[in-house]
Design a protein around this motif. Structure first.
Motif, PDB file in Angstrom:
ATOM      1  N   LEU A 105       0.833  -1.203   0.000  1.00 37.34           N
ATOM      2  CA  LEU A 105       0.000   0.000   0.000  1.00 37.34           C
ATOM      3  C   LEU A 105       0.869   1.257   0.000  1.00 37.34           C
ATOM      4  O   LEU A 105       0.553   2.236  -0.691  1.00 37.34           O
ATOM      5  CB  LEU A 105      -0.911  -0.005   1.230  1.00 37.34           C
ATOM      6  CG  LEU A 105      -1.936   1.131   1.343  1.00 37.34           C
ATOM      7  CD1 LEU A 105      -2.806   1.206   0.094  1.00 37.34           C
ATOM      8  CD2 LEU A 105      -2.794   0.953   2.593  1.00 37.34           C
ATOM      9  N   VAL A 106       1.973   1.212   0.737  1.00 32.26           N
ATOM     10  CA  VAL A 106       2.909   2.343   0.753  1.00 32.26           C
ATOM     11  C   VAL A 106       3.419   2.616  -0.658  1.00 32.26           C
ATOM     12  O   VAL A 106       3.501   3.773  -1.094  1.00 32.26           O
ATOM     13  CB  VAL A 106       4.089   2.071   1.710  1.00 32.26           C
ATOM     14  CG1 VAL A 106       5.206   3.100   1.507  1.00 32.26           C
ATOM     15  CG2 VAL A 106       3.623   2.098   3.155  1.00 32.26           C
ATOM     16  N   GLU A 107       3.745   1.556  -1.372  1.00 33.70           N
ATOM     17  CA  GLU A 107       4.275   1.693  -2.732  1.00 33.70           C
ATOM     18  C   GLU A 107       3.246   2.339  -3.654  1.00 33.70           C
ATOM     19  O   GLU A 107       3.569   3.239  -4.435  1.00 33.70           O
ATOM     20  CB  GLU A 107       4.670   0.311  -3.262  1.00 33.70           C
ATOM     21  CG  GLU A 107       5.383   0.355  -4.604  1.00 33.70           C
ATOM     22  CD  GLU A 107       5.843  -1.027  -5.055  1.00 33.70           C
ATOM     23  OE1 GLU A 107       5.911  -1.241  -6.280  1.00 33.70           O
ATOM     24  OE2 GLU A 107       6.117  -1.878  -4.191  1.00 33.70           O
ATOM     25  N   ARG A 108       1.980   1.897  -3.558  1.00 34.62           N
ATOM     26  CA  ARG A 108       0.936   2.456  -4.418  1.00 34.62           C
ATOM     27  C   ARG A 108       0.646   3.919  -4.076  1.00 34.62           C
ATOM     28  O   ARG A 108       0.471   4.758  -4.963  1.00 34.62           O
ATOM     29  CB  ARG A 108      -0.344   1.622  -4.297  1.00 34.62           C
ATOM     30  CG  ARG A 108      -0.330   0.362  -5.159  1.00 34.62           C
ATOM     31  CD  ARG A 108      -1.629  -0.392  -5.061  1.00 34.62           C
ATOM     32  NE  ARG A 108      -1.747  -1.037  -3.750  1.00 34.62           N
ATOM     33  CZ  ARG A 108      -2.894  -1.458  -3.227  1.00 34.62           C
ATOM     34  NH1 ARG A 108      -4.023  -1.273  -3.885  1.00 34.62           N
ATOM     35  NH2 ARG A 108      -2.922  -2.047  -2.048  1.00 34.62           N
ATOM     36  N   LEU A 109       0.609   4.223  -2.781  1.00 28.16           N
ATOM     37  CA  LEU A 109       0.344   5.601  -2.353  1.00 28.16           C
ATOM     38  C   LEU A 109       1.482   6.536  -2.764  1.00 28.16           C
ATOM     39  O   LEU A 109       1.247   7.671  -3.194  1.00 28.16           O
ATOM     40  CB  LEU A 109       0.136   5.652  -0.837  1.00 28.16           C
ATOM     41  CG  LEU A 109      -1.169   5.018  -0.320  1.00 28.16           C
ATOM     42  CD1 LEU A 109      -1.121   4.862   1.194  1.00 28.16           C
ATOM     43  CD2 LEU A 109      -2.377   5.859  -0.723  1.00 28.16           C
ATOM     44  N   ASN A 110       2.707   6.053  -2.624  1.00 31.02           N
ATOM     45  CA  ASN A 110       3.860   6.859  -3.055  1.00 31.02           C
ATOM     46  C   ASN A 110       3.814   7.114  -4.553  1.00 31.02           C
ATOM     47  O   ASN A 110       4.146   8.212  -5.021  1.00 31.02           O
ATOM     48  CB  ASN A 110       5.165   6.150  -2.690  1.00 31.02           C
ATOM     49  CG  ASN A 110       5.644   6.518  -1.302  1.00 31.02           C
ATOM     50  OD1 ASN A 110       5.460   7.647  -0.848  1.00 31.02           O
ATOM     51  ND2 ASN A 110       6.256   5.572  -0.610  1.00 31.02           N
ATOM     52  N   TYR A 111       3.414   6.106  -5.316  1.00 29.73           N
ATOM     53  CA  TYR A 111       3.324   6.252  -6.770  1.00 29.73           C
ATOM     54  C   TYR A 111       2.296   7.334  -7.128  1.00 29.73           C
ATOM     55  O   TYR A 111       2.562   8.225  -7.950  1.00 29.73           O
ATOM     56  CB  TYR A 111       2.925   4.922  -7.420  1.00 29.73           C
ATOM     57  CG  TYR A 111       2.763   5.032  -8.924  1.00 29.73           C
ATOM     58  CD1 TYR A 111       3.875   5.054  -9.755  1.00 29.73           C
ATOM     59  CD2 TYR A 111       1.493   5.147  -9.494  1.00 29.73           C
ATOM     60  CE1 TYR A 111       3.731   5.187 -11.132  1.00 29.73           C
ATOM     61  CE2 TYR A 111       1.346   5.272 -10.865  1.00 29.73           C
ATOM     62  CZ  TYR A 111       2.466   5.293 -11.681  1.00 29.73           C
ATOM     63  OH  TYR A 111       2.317   5.427 -13.045  1.00 29.73           O
TER      64      TYR A 111
END
Length: 302
Positions: free
Chosen positions: A208-214
């Motif tokens: 989820l962190v990866e998607r939000l950062n993207y």
């Protein structure tokens, strides 16, 4: 259509004739049309119409008065500076020359309008008498209603931002959806995104962190790309880790420097200082001086 066809010198008279038909919705539509104009001639004409309405219509005069009240309220708060205690803030609100300025101050310092604020205002009401007591009581009622409306609007904005973020996270093609939603991205959305990112990091949700950062990176890139070239250059300078690298970048771009760039750098530095970012303001002021010197040196080298 009639205004578009009319010569500029006839716009003032036409605005007066159509005054009763001109409202905020009309001005908003006019502004949107100007932003989407396909050629400069049409954009200039729409701009002239808008200015004529602001100068000569009832709604335009009301908007100018509101803007003046906002500016006066901001100036009063800025004058207090770091000495703005809750007691001082209440005093400014109570002594504002009109209710529009009082409400503007409330809107600018919403966090200061809490239970203690209303307690202090109620004590003032209890000590007052006659017309002053009635005025303060009416002011308290209007502040209560205004803050309720503000909170309801903020809650609705946060809910809408949450739904947008949820849709982006669930979308099969988030890039395509982001492109559609970019005009709706605002500070509320970015705050909701930041809060969700922090929660995901604390929960150890790496996916989820990866998607939000993207999502955040795409938005920031789009905002940077749409900014005027002067603002993009200033952001580039301030993002560099030290002044030596900033000096090299200024040297490389010296030939591109012009008065608009210098004015923008001065304006942004002043704005940073007003918003409590003194360190960034001082650095930009220093870089502003370097840019002026480099531009002059580049002219001498020609």
């Amino acid at each position: 259509q009639e205004m578009l066809r009319a010569p500029d010198e006839s716009l003032a008279a036409l605005v007066q004739q159509r005054d009763a038909e001109i409202d905020e919705e009309f001005l908003q539509l006019l502004s949107m049309a100007g932003a989407g104009a396909g050629d400069q001639r049409t954009a200039d004409k729409l701009g002239a119409i808008q200015q004529a309405i602001i100068d000569g219509s009832t709604i335009g005069k009301d908007l100018k008065a509101q803007q003046a009240d906002l500016e006066a309220a901001a100036k009063a708060l800025q004058s207090a500076g770091e000495r703005l205690t809750q007691e001082k803030f209440l005093d400014l609100v109570v002594k504002a020359p009109n209710e529009n300025q009082a409400m503007a101050m409330v809107g600018m310092v919403r966090n200061g309008v809490d239970y203690i604020f209303f307690q202090m205002l109620t004590r003032k009401i209890d000590k007052a008498s006659g017309e002053e007591k009635a005025r303060l009581t009416s002011l308290r009622d209007k502040i209560l209603e205004f803050t309720k409306e503000m909170d309801a609007a903020a809650e609705a904005q946060a809910q809408n931002a949450g739904e947008m973020l949820k849709a982006l996270l669930e979308a099969k093609d988030p890039d395509a959806l982001l492109e559609q939603l970019l005009p709706q991205i605002d500070e509320t959305f970015l705050a909701v995104l930041s809060a969700n990112l922090q929660a995901a990091e604390q929960a150890g949700r790496k996916d989820l962190v990866e998607r939000l950062n993207y999502i955040g990176n795409v938005i920031m890139a789009a905002i940077a790309e749409s900014a005027p070239p002067e603002i993009r250059f200033i952001n580039e300078l301030l993002a560099l880790p030290d002044d030596e690298q900033a000096r090299r970048l200024i040297g490389e771009r010296a030939k591109e420097m012009n008065q608009q760039m210098f004015d923008t750098m001065a304006y942004v530095a002043e704005d940073l200082r007003k918003n409590g970012r003194a360190e960034a303001a001082e650095r930009l002021e220093k870089l502003h001086g370097l840019a002026l010197a480099e531009a002059m040196a580049a002219k001498f080298r020609q």
